[in-house]
Design a protein around this motif. Structure first.
Motif, short mmCIF file in Angstrom:
data_model
loop_
_atom_site.label_atom_id
_atom_site.label_comp_id
_atom_site.label_asym_id
_atom_site.label_seq_id
_atom_site.Cartn_x
_atom_site.Cartn_y
_atom_site.Cartn_z
N MET A 1 -11.19 31.71 63.27
CA MET A 1 -10.27 32.44 64.11
C MET A 1 -9.88 33.79 63.48
N TRP A 2 -9.61 33.77 62.16
CA TRP A 2 -9.17 35.00 61.49
C TRP A 2 -10.29 36.04 61.48
N SER A 3 -11.56 35.59 61.43
CA SER A 3 -12.65 36.57 61.42
C SER A 3 -12.76 37.28 62.77
N LEU A 4 -12.41 36.59 63.84
CA LEU A 4 -12.38 37.24 65.16
C LEU A 4 -11.19 38.19 65.27
N LEU A 5 -10.08 37.84 64.63
CA LEU A 5 -8.95 38.76 64.60
C LEU A 5 -9.32 40.05 63.88
N ILE A 6 -10.06 39.92 62.78
CA ILE A 6 -10.52 41.11 62.07
C ILE A 6 -11.41 41.95 62.99
N LEU A 7 -12.32 41.28 63.70
CA LEU A 7 -13.20 42.02 64.61
C LEU A 7 -12.38 42.76 65.66
N GLU A 52 -7.15 31.67 51.77
CA GLU A 52 -7.19 32.02 50.36
C GLU A 52 -7.28 33.54 50.24
N LYS A 53 -6.35 34.12 49.55
CA LYS A 53 -6.17 35.58 49.57
C LYS A 53 -7.28 36.35 48.85
N LEU A 54 -7.76 35.85 47.71
CA LEU A 54 -8.79 36.58 46.98
C LEU A 54 -10.11 36.60 47.75
N SER A 55 -10.58 35.45 48.18
CA SER A 55 -11.84 35.44 48.92
C SER A 55 -11.67 36.10 50.29
N GLY A 56 -10.48 36.00 50.86
CA GLY A 56 -10.21 36.69 52.12
C GLY A 56 -10.26 38.20 51.97
N GLY A 62 -16.13 43.13 52.66
CA GLY A 62 -17.48 42.97 53.19
C GLY A 62 -17.58 43.36 54.65
N ALA A 63 -16.58 42.96 55.44
CA ALA A 63 -16.57 43.33 56.86
C ALA A 63 -16.44 44.84 57.03
N THR A 64 -15.65 45.47 56.15
CA THR A 64 -15.51 46.92 56.20
C THR A 64 -16.83 47.61 55.90
N THR A 79 -22.03 41.16 63.76
CA THR A 79 -22.16 40.94 62.32
C THR A 79 -20.83 40.89 61.57
N ILE A 80 -19.81 41.60 62.03
CA ILE A 80 -18.52 41.62 61.32
C ILE A 80 -17.95 40.21 61.14
N PRO A 81 -17.78 39.42 62.21
CA PRO A 81 -17.21 38.09 61.97
C PRO A 81 -18.12 37.17 61.18
N PHE A 82 -19.44 37.29 61.34
CA PHE A 82 -20.35 36.44 60.58
C PHE A 82 -20.33 36.78 59.10
N VAL A 83 -20.29 38.04 58.77
CA VAL A 83 -20.25 38.44 57.36
C VAL A 83 -18.93 38.01 56.74
N ALA A 84 -17.82 38.25 57.43
CA ALA A 84 -16.51 37.86 56.90
C ALA A 84 -16.43 36.36 56.69
#
Length: 93
Positions: A1-7, A52-56, A62-64, A79-84
């Protein structure tokens, strides 16, 4: 879910800032837009509960880099959500 929020949120921030105040071009994007992407992605990671904040943070970086990459000008929405998510999976979190 959070990776889609980033996207959704970070990609929108990057587009708005890049088109609005972007001055320094990088591979067809702007430095300002990419920084807006990174900052908003980091905010999502740091605010999202149970993440987890460090890996997040590494996933946000990576998404950037994928968003900025000239390799995926039209496929970054895929690719952004998959990479994240992939970074989070392999790094841990």
């Amino acid at each position: 879910m959070w990776s889609l929020l980033i996207l959704v949120l970070s990609d929108t921030c990057a587009a708005l800032v890049g088109k609005g105040i972007g001055r320094v071009p990088i591979w067809g994007k702007t430095l300002e837009g990419s920084l807006a992407f990174l900052i908003s992605a980091l905010l999502i990671v740091w605010i999202y509960p149970g993440l987890e904040k460090l890996s997040g943070s590494l996933a946000a970086l990576g998404a950037t880099l994928i968003e900025l990459s000239f390799l995926s000008p039209w496929t970054d929405n895929l690719t952004i959500p998959f990479v994240a998510a992939g970074i989070m999976f392999f790094v841990g979190g």
